[in-house]
Motif scaffolding. Structure first.
Motif: not given
Length: 150
Positions: A26-33, A40-46, A115-122
């Motif tokens: 659901l997240f971009a490769e360089d997304a934050d969560f 705080w995770w800084h990429d899709r893999s994390s 399409g739409w992709v999450a770039v950050t989430a909290q």
């Protein structure tokens, strides 16, 4: 995702199947969560690895129920999506059943060619009856400052 609001049922589906790969997709490769305790995770893999650990260790068999999303468009290619959630099935470090939890998710999405992709989430826990947290020698606890009226 075809619309920003699609992130909410997609999150619920991935969570309830304990599918860290689908959740991370659901997240971009360089997304934050940022999770409920400020990790705080800084990429899709994390994001994927953290949720995979959670599904195996903290939330095996858990069920999340997401409420109707609120969507705020920020122009044509960005949106903020928020949804309350209710979670059951968490276990304690000792393996005992924990009580239900509630919170609010905030997702920021961007429209891309696929399409739409999450770039950050909290993700934020709701502490019923509290206004903030207070740190003391005994640890952190939710507190309420205003006088309560009956």
């Amino acid at each position: 995702m075809h619309e920003p609001a699609d992130v909410v049922p997609a999150w619920q589906d991935a969570w309830n199947r304990a599918d860290a790969d689908h959740l991370a997709a659901l997240f971009a490769e360089d997304a934050d969560f940022v999770n409920v305790v400020g990790l705080w995770w800084h990429d899709r893999s994390s994001i994927r690895d953290a949720h995979d650990f959670g599904f195996r260790t903290i939330f095996p068999g858990s069920v999340i129920t997401m409420a109707e999303p609120r969507v705020r468009r920020l122009g044509t290619d960005a949106a903020v999506v928020q949804s309350r959630w209710h979670l059951t099935g968490q276990i304690s470090p000792a393996g005992e059943a924990a009580g239900p939890r509630e919170g609010i998710f905030t997702f920021v999405l961007e429209r891309r060619t696929q399409g739409w992709v999450a770039v950050t989430a909290q993700n934020t826990d709701i502490a019923p009856g509290a206004q903030t947290h207070l740190n003391s020698a005994a640890g952190q606890s939710p507190v309420h400052y205003r006088p309560r009226t009956s």
